[in-house]
Design a protein around this motif. Sequence first.
Motif, PDB file in Angstrom:
ATOM      1  N   PHE A 198     -61.380  16.185  31.342  1.00 30.87           N
ATOM      2  CA  PHE A 198     -60.128  18.099  30.612  1.00 30.87           C
ATOM      3  C   PHE A 198     -58.587  17.783  31.334  1.00 30.87           C
ATOM      4  CE2 PHE A 198     -60.088  22.456  31.400  1.00 30.87           C
ATOM      5  CZ  PHE A 198     -60.379  22.389  30.649  1.00 30.87           C
ATOM      6  N   ALA A 199     -58.649  16.658  32.078  1.00 35.99           N
ATOM      7  CA  ALA A 199     -56.596  16.999  32.575  1.00 35.99           C
ATOM      8  C   ALA A 199     -55.913  16.783  31.612  1.00 35.99           C
ATOM      9  CB  ALA A 199     -56.734  15.095  33.060  1.00 35.99           C
ATOM     10  N   PRO A 200     -56.118  16.742  30.455  1.00 32.21           N
ATOM     11  CA  PRO A 200     -54.716  16.923  29.256  1.00 32.21           C
ATOM     12  C   PRO A 200     -55.008  18.278  29.228  1.00 32.21           C
ATOM     13  CG  PRO A 200     -56.352  14.715  28.380  1.00 32.21           C
ATOM     14  CD  PRO A 200     -56.710  15.646  30.367  1.00 32.21           C
TER      15      PRO A 200
ATOM     16  N   PHE B 239     -70.595  33.313  36.832  1.00 30.69           N
ATOM     17  CA  PHE B 239     -69.812  33.966  36.242  1.00 30.69           C
ATOM     18  C   PHE B 239     -69.212  34.431  36.780  1.00 30.69           C
ATOM     19  CE2 PHE B 239     -69.285  37.032  32.309  1.00 30.69           C
ATOM     20  CZ  PHE B 239     -69.366  36.165  30.945  1.00 30.69           C
ATOM     21  N   THR B 240     -68.697  35.066  37.732  1.00 31.78           N
ATOM     22  CA  THR B 240     -68.280  36.257  38.367  1.00 31.78           C
ATOM     23  C   THR B 240     -67.026  35.272  39.164  1.00 31.78           C
ATOM     24  OG1 THR B 240     -69.758  36.292  40.382  1.00 31.78           O
ATOM     25  CG2 THR B 240     -69.501  37.766  39.112  1.00 31.78           C
ATOM     26  N   ALA B 241     -67.274  33.988  39.365  1.00 32.29           N
ATOM     27  CA  ALA B 241     -66.448  32.700  40.385  1.00 32.29           C
ATOM     28  C   ALA B 241     -66.280  31.104  40.064  1.00 32.29           C
ATOM     29  CB  ALA B 241     -66.458  33.215  42.313  1.00 32.29           C
ATOM     30  N   PRO B 242     -66.396  30.743  38.675  1.00 28.68           N
ATOM     31  CA  PRO B 242     -66.422  29.632  38.321  1.00 28.68           C
ATOM     32  C   PRO B 242     -65.424  28.876  39.071  1.00 28.68           C
ATOM     33  CG  PRO B 242     -65.607  31.005  36.585  1.00 28.68           C
ATOM     34  CD  PRO B 242     -65.762  31.881  37.529  1.00 28.68           C
ATOM     35  N   ARG B 243     -65.891  27.922  39.641  1.00 27.98           N
ATOM     36  CA  ARG B 243     -64.673  27.045  39.860  1.00 27.98           C
ATOM     37  C   ARG B 243     -64.039  25.643  39.561  1.00 27.98           C
ATOM     38  NH1 ARG B 243     -65.537  26.412  45.831  1.00 27.98           N
ATOM     39  NH2 ARG B 243     -63.728  25.949  45.269  1.00 27.98           N
ATOM     40  N   HIS B 244     -65.111  25.460  38.591  1.00 28.91           N
ATOM     41  CA  HIS B 244     -64.148  24.000  37.686  1.00 28.91           C
ATOM     42  C   HIS B 244     -63.311  24.907  36.594  1.00 28.91           C
ATOM     43  CE1 HIS B 244     -63.468  20.887  34.938  1.00 28.91           C
ATOM     44  NE2 HIS B 244     -64.014  20.359  36.008  1.00 28.91           N
ATOM     45  N   PRO B 245     -61.801  24.266  36.145  1.00 23.60           N
ATOM     46  CA  PRO B 245     -61.124  25.210  36.004  1.00 23.60           C
ATOM     47  C   PRO B 245     -61.942  25.357  33.497  1.00 23.60           C
ATOM     48  CG  PRO B 245     -59.434  23.654  36.711  1.00 23.60           C
ATOM     49  CD  PRO B 245     -61.508  23.329  37.526  1.00 23.60           C
TER      50      PRO B 245
ATOM     51  N   CYS C 185     -55.820  21.032  31.077  1.00 21.14           N
ATOM     52  CA  CYS C 185     -55.891  21.291  32.563  1.00 21.14           C
ATOM     53  C   CYS C 185     -55.186  22.479  33.398  1.00 21.14           C
ATOM     54  CB  CYS C 185     -56.902  20.629  33.511  1.00 21.14           C
ATOM     55  SG  CYS C 185     -57.155  21.718  34.863  1.00 21.14           S
ATOM     56  N   PRO C 186     -55.065  23.461  33.619  1.00 14.15           N
ATOM     57  CA  PRO C 186     -53.718  24.101  33.463  1.00 14.15           C
ATOM     58  C   PRO C 186     -53.972  24.042  35.547  1.00 14.15           C
ATOM     59  CG  PRO C 186     -55.644  25.696  33.554  1.00 14.15           C
ATOM     60  CD  PRO C 186     -56.064  24.333  32.983  1.00 14.15           C
ATOM     61  N   ASN C 187     -54.576  23.704  36.088  1.00 12.74           N
ATOM     62  CA  ASN C 187     -54.507  23.138  37.318  1.00 12.74           C
ATOM     63  C   ASN C 187     -54.478  21.376  37.866  1.00 12.74           C
ATOM     64  OD1 ASN C 187     -55.671  25.713  37.780  1.00 12.74           O
ATOM     65  ND2 ASN C 187     -56.916  25.766  38.961  1.00 12.74           N
ATOM     66  N   VAL C 188     -54.109  20.785  36.491  1.00 20.83           N
ATOM     67  CA  VAL C 188     -53.995  19.093  36.366  1.00 20.83           C
ATOM     68  C   VAL C 188     -52.471  18.996  37.560  1.00 20.83           C
ATOM     69  CG1 VAL C 188     -51.992  19.204  34.460  1.00 20.83           C
ATOM     70  CG2 VAL C 188     -53.406  17.166  35.139  1.00 20.83           C
ATOM     71  N   ARG C 189     -53.063  17.471  38.434  1.00 20.83           N
ATOM     72  CA  ARG C 189     -52.174  17.489  39.429  1.00 20.83           C
ATOM     73  C   ARG C 189     -52.247  15.950  38.931  1.00 20.83           C
ATOM     74  NH1 ARG C 189     -52.628  20.495  44.379  1.00 20.83           N
ATOM     75  NH2 ARG C 189     -52.570  21.859  43.547  1.00 20.83           N
ATOM     76  N   ASP C 190     -51.341  15.062  39.273  1.00 27.45           N
ATOM     77  CA  ASP C 190     -51.856  13.773  39.161  1.00 27.45           C
ATOM     78  C   ASP C 190     -52.384  12.685  39.571  1.00 27.45           C
ATOM     79  OD1 ASP C 190     -48.148  13.378  38.086  1.00 27.45           O
ATOM     80  OD2 ASP C 190     -47.769  12.903  39.668  1.00 27.45           O
ATOM     81  N   ASP C 191     -53.593  13.071  40.471  1.00 29.25           N
ATOM     82  CA  ASP C 191     -54.199  12.416  41.149  1.00 29.25           C
ATOM     83  C   ASP C 191     -55.727  12.772  39.716  1.00 29.25           C
ATOM     84  OD1 ASP C 191     -54.410  15.055  42.025  1.00 29.25           O
ATOM     85  OD2 ASP C 191     -55.357  14.541  44.260  1.00 29.25           O
TER      86      ASP C 191
END
Lengths: 315, 325
Positions: free
Chosen positions: B290-292, B246-252, B294-300
């Motif tokens: 989640f890519a469409p 809850f304090t530090a989730p890794r997945h966007p 996602c705020p962190n999305v990149r090409d890969d």
Amino acid sequence: MTMALLRRLGSSLLSLALLVTLVFFMIYATPGGPAYSILGVHATPTAVASLNRQMGLDHPIWRQYLTWWGHLLHGNLGYSFTQHAPVADLMGSYLHNTLLLDAVAATAAIALAVVLGLLQGARSRDLGRVIGAGQIIGYSLPTFFVGTILILVFAADLAWLPPGGLGDTARSPGLASLWRHLTLPAITLALPLAAGLSRYFGHQVRDEYRQDYVRAAQARGLGPLRIACGHVLRNAVRPLVTVIGMMIPYLFVGGVLTESVFDYPGLGWLLWRSALEQDYPTLTAIVLLIGVLTILGNLAADLANTLLDVRVRYD
Amino acid sequence: MTADTPALFVSGLTLGLARDRSARALVEDLSFDVAPGEMLAFVGESGSGKSLTAAAIFGLLPLGIRRMAGSICVNGTELTTLSDRRLRAWRGRDMGLIFQNPLTALSPSVGIQAQIAETYRVHKGGTRDAARLRARALLTEVGLQAVATPPDRYPHQLSGGMRQRVMIALALACDPALIIADEPTTALDVLIQAQILDLIARLQKERGLAVVFITHDLRLAARYADRILVLYAGRAVEEGDAGTFFTAPRHPYSRALRDAVPTIPATGRRLAEIPGQPPGPRDLFEGCRFAPRCPNVRDDCRRTEPAMTFDGTRFACLHPCVGTP
């Protein structure tokens, strides 16, 4: 709860009173009046006038209406001029025979409807479709057709069962003979009833199977039979009772044709013959009786429903 | 069964439409385990496959949905190879299911004691009276002393919170090792919600129950569960210890879920929302689901589906969030 019961009883009594009034005005509106049906269409006006006076038909309508009520309350249903007997005496054995036939047919139809409905609603879609097709056929085949075919096959060709009547009860009494005579008319009468009831009940069962509590019961490891009989049936049967109550008039209407085809001495047969012979007193008495039985049947269904519904019982 | 055997062990679970092979799997390659005395929370939006997973464990998938692959073990026994008849003996005896709406999930025309007693007798046998006594003891245990006496009561005579307590007693009828609670408090108001979850947590500790708590409420999951598994469109995206999670989730996606939870007192900032919709079963694409959104999305992200990696928590993301915002 007692209050609701009294209210329900009151509304039944009101229906009865309305029925009696309606039947009175139906006879009153008969073209020509009763005198012509007794004396024939070629009766002289003087003879008609004298008969009317004799029967009290020259009194004002309100007085005739009250007299009608008075007679009914004393159990006096009038006198059949074609049978030369009081209608009340005439009807006893016919009523008994009809109630017997109706009870057998209704029991068979309900039992069949519950089994078919459970099968149809419970699981397999293909089985449900087969049963559904059977229901439509059973519901649409006319009574006189089914009756005639049954007589042709089981009485004429195979000679397994008698073609009609109730047999000579004096010579061959006993249950075996009674059952043999009841079988074919009961099947004829029960067939469309079972088709209609099972279709309705099948839908009811299917709706119940969509409920969460069925899934919850499965998740507790209960078997299909236990879920069907211990849980689903309890909830699906309540609306069925109401519908059974509403099916009572059908039993009598279907009874007219069935009893005529099988020459079965019941109320339907008597109704048919009275209509042909323009025997108005007998006719009105039968119409009244059927009305009374229908109202009582609906009342009984409502009461049964109240007893079956845990939510009504405890609140 | 040794002490290390998880009460529930699921690996590679894949569920899909039986008739439509072109649609993507509804639940894909899902693996997790729950130890006795542990509570695992499933968190995700509607349609993420939480309830389907529960149904699959009980072998009660809706018509048209099939298990394509994967193994499900309860107390060390593989359930997927059992016939429906054999599996029936496991349902209710070794695993109990608590439903979302206790009014519709209790059989309306059967008394509550009778329902508990019936479940007990189906699995354990014994006399009617013994089963009744057991039912009353269970009702007392879940805090329903008032209705643990004769005469039997019907579900409609109880309040919503009481009904959910009855559901819990029903699930416990045969002392199962595992309880799955599928959104057990969604139909209840907030005060009752806390009571019911406190009760489940208490039973979990006292009886050493393994609990799967399915919810869409991340805050409830963080408060009651030991571990949290986040599902998105049928895939596990992150799994980890409830506190650190809850304090530090890794997945966007987990982070976005957490930021969508309102706080008291209000911080004054606009409540975060996740733009767009989760993909439906017929939306096929390569890469991260989640890519469409996602705020962190990149090409890969759009080319390769990320695998589960371990770094503090288990997560499936190529460009995870770092640090505590």
